[in-house]
Write a protein that holds these residues in place. Sequence first.
Motif, PDB file in Angstrom:
ATOM      1  N   ARG A  58       0.868  -1.210   0.035  1.00 36.50           N
ATOM      2  CA  ARG A  58      -0.061   0.010   0.030  1.00 36.50           C
ATOM      3  C   ARG A  58       0.972   1.216   0.103  1.00 36.50           C
ATOM      4  O   ARG A  58       1.478   1.421   0.858  1.00 36.50           O
ATOM      5  N   HIS A  59       0.951   1.956  -1.020  1.00 42.47           N
ATOM      6  CA  HIS A  59       1.642   3.426  -1.112  1.00 42.47           C
ATOM      7  C   HIS A  59       0.760   4.289  -2.083  1.00 42.47           C
ATOM      8  O   HIS A  59       0.309   3.778  -3.187  1.00 42.47           O
ATOM      9  N   GLN A  60       1.103   5.450  -1.776  1.00 42.79           N
ATOM     10  CA  GLN A  60       0.455   6.647  -2.592  1.00 42.79           C
ATOM     11  C   GLN A  60       0.869   6.463  -4.195  1.00 42.79           C
ATOM     12  O   GLN A  60       0.081   6.975  -4.840  1.00 42.79           O
ATOM     13  N   ASN A  61       1.877   6.256  -4.393  1.00 39.95           N
ATOM     14  CA  ASN A  61       2.492   6.163  -5.687  1.00 39.95           C
ATOM     15  C   ASN A  61       2.511   4.599  -6.372  1.00 39.95           C
ATOM     16  O   ASN A  61       3.034   4.595  -7.501  1.00 39.95           O
ATOM     17  N   ILE A  62       1.776   3.669  -5.871  1.00 41.80           N
ATOM     18  CA  ILE A  62       1.721   2.483  -6.568  1.00 41.80           C
ATOM     19  C   ILE A  62       0.233   2.093  -6.608  1.00 41.80           C
ATOM     20  O   ILE A  62      -0.728   2.484  -5.743  1.00 41.80           O
ATOM     21  N   VAL A  63      -0.343   1.695  -7.823  1.00 43.14           N
ATOM     22  CA  VAL A  63      -1.736   1.378  -7.962  1.00 43.14           C
ATOM     23  C   VAL A  63      -2.121   0.234  -6.845  1.00 43.14           C
ATOM     24  O   VAL A  63      -1.602  -0.833  -7.033  1.00 43.14           O
ATOM     25  N   ARG A  64      -3.023   0.347  -6.433  1.00 39.97           N
ATOM     26  CA  ARG A  64      -3.613  -0.570  -5.463  1.00 39.97           C
ATOM     27  C   ARG A  64      -4.389  -1.754  -6.010  1.00 39.97           C
ATOM     28  O   ARG A  64      -5.482  -1.514  -6.547  1.00 39.97           O
ATOM     29  N   VAL A  65      -4.193  -2.802  -5.739  1.00 42.29           N
ATOM     30  CA  VAL A  65      -5.056  -4.108  -6.101  1.00 42.29           C
ATOM     31  C   VAL A  65      -6.034  -4.128  -4.926  1.00 42.29           C
ATOM     32  O   VAL A  65      -5.760  -4.146  -3.855  1.00 42.29           O
ATOM     33  N   ILE A  66      -7.289  -4.421  -5.321  1.00 47.71           N
ATOM     34  CA  ILE A  66      -8.509  -4.423  -4.406  1.00 47.71           C
ATOM     35  C   ILE A  66      -8.761  -6.105  -4.466  1.00 47.71           C
ATOM     36  O   ILE A  66      -8.998  -6.438  -3.164  1.00 47.71           O
ATOM     37  N   ALA A  67      -8.828  -6.708  -5.502  1.00 45.67           N
ATOM     38  CA  ALA A  67      -9.153  -8.036  -5.346  1.00 45.67           C
ATOM     39  C   ALA A  67      -8.671  -8.656  -6.911  1.00 45.67           C
ATOM     40  O   ALA A  67      -8.485  -8.217  -7.839  1.00 45.67           O
TER      41      ALA A  67
ATOM     42  N   PRO B 182       3.332  23.387 -22.347  1.00 47.95           N
ATOM     43  CA  PRO B 182       4.564  23.200 -21.920  1.00 47.95           C
ATOM     44  C   PRO B 182       4.698  22.356 -20.740  1.00 47.95           C
ATOM     45  O   PRO B 182       3.795  22.290 -19.771  1.00 47.95           O
ATOM     46  N   LEU B 183       5.718  21.387 -20.632  1.00 50.69           N
ATOM     47  CA  LEU B 183       5.952  20.745 -19.391  1.00 50.69           C
ATOM     48  C   LEU B 183       7.327  21.109 -18.665  1.00 50.69           C
ATOM     49  O   LEU B 183       8.452  20.952 -19.178  1.00 50.69           O
ATOM     50  N   LEU B 184       6.941  22.049 -17.784  1.00 49.15           N
ATOM     51  CA  LEU B 184       7.876  22.716 -17.053  1.00 49.15           C
ATOM     52  C   LEU B 184       8.741  21.689 -16.283  1.00 49.15           C
ATOM     53  O   LEU B 184       8.365  20.584 -15.638  1.00 49.15           O
ATOM     54  N   MET B 185      10.178  22.054 -16.092  1.00 52.93           N
ATOM     55  CA  MET B 185      11.155  21.259 -15.698  1.00 52.93           C
ATOM     56  C   MET B 185      10.748  20.822 -14.234  1.00 52.93           C
ATOM     57  O   MET B 185      10.934  19.833 -13.637  1.00 52.93           O
ATOM     58  N   ASP B 186      10.074  21.830 -13.175  1.00 55.28           N
ATOM     59  CA  ASP B 186      10.093  21.426 -11.906  1.00 55.28           C
ATOM     60  C   ASP B 186       8.828  20.502 -12.075  1.00 55.28           C
ATOM     61  O   ASP B 186       8.736  19.564 -10.855  1.00 55.28           O
ATOM     62  N   LYS B 187       7.970  20.534 -12.758  1.00 55.72           N
ATOM     63  CA  LYS B 187       6.911  19.494 -12.767  1.00 55.72           C
ATOM     64  C   LYS B 187       7.612  18.094 -13.328  1.00 55.72           C
ATOM     65  O   LYS B 187       7.018  17.009 -12.730  1.00 55.72           O
ATOM     66  N   CYS B 188       8.568  18.170 -14.485  1.00 54.60           N
ATOM     67  CA  CYS B 188       8.915  16.903 -14.389  1.00 54.60           C
ATOM     68  C   CYS B 188       9.844  16.372 -13.203  1.00 54.60           C
ATOM     69  O   CYS B 188       9.742  15.157 -13.284  1.00 54.60           O
ATOM     70  N   VAL B 189      10.517  17.129 -12.484  1.00 57.77           N
ATOM     71  CA  VAL B 189      10.958  16.600 -11.434  1.00 57.77           C
ATOM     72  C   VAL B 189      10.122  16.175 -10.435  1.00 57.77           C
ATOM     73  O   VAL B 189      10.373  15.249  -9.602  1.00 57.77           O
ATOM     74  N   GLY B 190       9.045  16.624 -10.132  1.00 56.91           N
ATOM     75  CA  GLY B 190       7.851  16.180  -9.357  1.00 56.91           C
ATOM     76  C   GLY B 190       7.362  14.724  -9.789  1.00 56.91           C
ATOM     77  O   GLY B 190       7.270  14.088  -8.620  1.00 56.91           O
ATOM     78  N   TYR B 191       7.226  14.489 -10.881  1.00 54.33           N
ATOM     79  CA  TYR B 191       6.704  13.339 -11.603  1.00 54.33           C
ATOM     80  C   TYR B 191       7.793  12.497 -11.062  1.00 54.33           C
ATOM     81  O   TYR B 191       7.445  11.230 -10.907  1.00 54.33           O
ATOM     82  N   SER B 192       9.165  12.766 -11.666  1.00 47.95           N
ATOM     83  CA  SER B 192      10.009  11.704 -11.396  1.00 47.95           C
ATOM     84  C   SER B 192      10.158  11.366  -9.971  1.00 47.95           C
ATOM     85  O   SER B 192      10.568   9.998  -9.508  1.00 47.95           O
ATOM     86  N   THR B 193      10.086  12.339  -9.003  1.00 48.28           N
ATOM     87  CA  THR B 193      10.157  12.044  -7.446  1.00 48.28           C
ATOM     88  C   THR B 193       8.930  11.148  -7.248  1.00 48.28           C
ATOM     89  O   THR B 193       9.164  10.099  -6.265  1.00 48.28           O
ATOM     90  N   ASP B 194       7.532  11.148  -7.863  1.00 46.28           N
ATOM     91  CA  ASP B 194       6.702  10.214  -7.412  1.00 46.28           C
ATOM     92  C   ASP B 194       7.212   8.811  -7.892  1.00 46.28           C
ATOM     93  O   ASP B 194       6.800   7.824  -7.050  1.00 46.28           O
ATOM     94  N   VAL B 195       7.670   8.858  -9.066  1.00 47.98           N
ATOM     95  CA  VAL B 195       8.234   7.368  -9.513  1.00 47.98           C
ATOM     96  C   VAL B 195       9.182   6.735  -8.904  1.00 47.98           C
ATOM     97  O   VAL B 195       9.145   5.672  -8.367  1.00 47.98           O
ATOM     98  N   ALA B 196      10.148   7.476  -8.493  1.00 43.59           N
ATOM     99  CA  ALA B 196      11.345   7.210  -7.502  1.00 43.59           C
ATOM    100  C   ALA B 196      10.606   6.709  -5.991  1.00 43.59           C
ATOM    101  O   ALA B 196      11.307   5.644  -5.545  1.00 43.59           O
ATOM    102  N   ARG B 197       9.640   7.572  -5.534  1.00 42.61           N
ATOM    103  CA  ARG B 197       8.954   6.935  -4.415  1.00 42.61           C
ATOM    104  C   ARG B 197       8.444   5.469  -4.289  1.00 42.61           C
ATOM    105  O   ARG B 197       8.580   4.674  -3.440  1.00 42.61           O
TER     106      ARG B 197
END
Length: 329
Positions: free
Chosen positions: A112-121, A159-174
């Motif tokens: 269970r993690h906010q950055n991983i899709v949760r399996v229900i059944a 546009p996809l701003l650099m800080d948004k890219c870093v934010g997305y990348s941080t979610d994936v790293a988590r």
Amino acid sequence: MPSPIPVTRLLPKAFGLEFGACSSPISKTASGSTLRVPANALHGKIAHRLWSSVIHWRDLRALVPIGSGGFGTVFKGTYFDETVAVKKVRCVKNKLASRQSFWAELNAAHLRHQNIVRVIAATTCTPAHLSAGGDIGTIVMEFAGALNLQQVIYGLSEPLLMDKCVGYSTDVARALQHLHAHGVVHLDLKPANVLVSEQGVCKLADFGCSFKLSSRSDAVTRLSEIGGTFTHRAPELLKGEGVSPRADVYSFGITMWQLLTREPPYDGDRQHILYAVVAYNLRPSLTRDVFTQSPLGQKCEKLISLCWDGDPSMRPTADQLLHELSVLL
């Protein structure tokens, strides 16, 4: 092709079937299996702490197809009044590979993690009147959003701003940090497998190529068949070397490069690219303006270079990756 799973995990499909609910073999696996879960009953609301080896088919409604892949179709629907995604895994050509993909999808189901899709059944049984033939199994998951990073990168005009890219990348790293801490490697990290919620949170999905690492410190796992997407596949996997969490870090580097450049990583023939990645250390170009015209871009270039280093031991761990991302902005 997903990563191989021991034949002992591929249990028979012939289990008792009821119209209302259907138990899957995952509730009967041997002691020590990562697939052993309680078959908890659901009473009006979906349990958020545990996932169930039972699907209550009467409460699964309004299925609308929203995507398809090599081993099945994904639908959007409702389950106990919650919006969900439903993945139906079917035997397309290779039944063994299809079953392997289904079981691999459940390697992270207990997490269970906010950055991983949760399996229900999940279940390997489908009532006859709902089966289209060739069904391997059905997985009910949280609906994490209709958008993925592939669409964000290549399908949106703004546009996809650099800080948004870093934010997305941080979610994936988590997500990787949590997976790796529990001995699971994804092995198919790419933009198309990262969903983006309406709140802009990235959630890692599609575990059909994932692998559960051995708990033995001296165990080395080699895949007889390589899963994942060739543009994001770590060179050590191409060479038949051992699987480690650093393979996901390599894929992360390619994915972060795509976020920042909004370009495809490679052009040309698949076999030529694979050979060049292994033999000549081919990687996407880091001479783009986004990496050279700002201090932040230069820091991102350095981090990406570390992530896709040809030597897995030189790549950062997910913990180190998160730290490096935290000091970028």
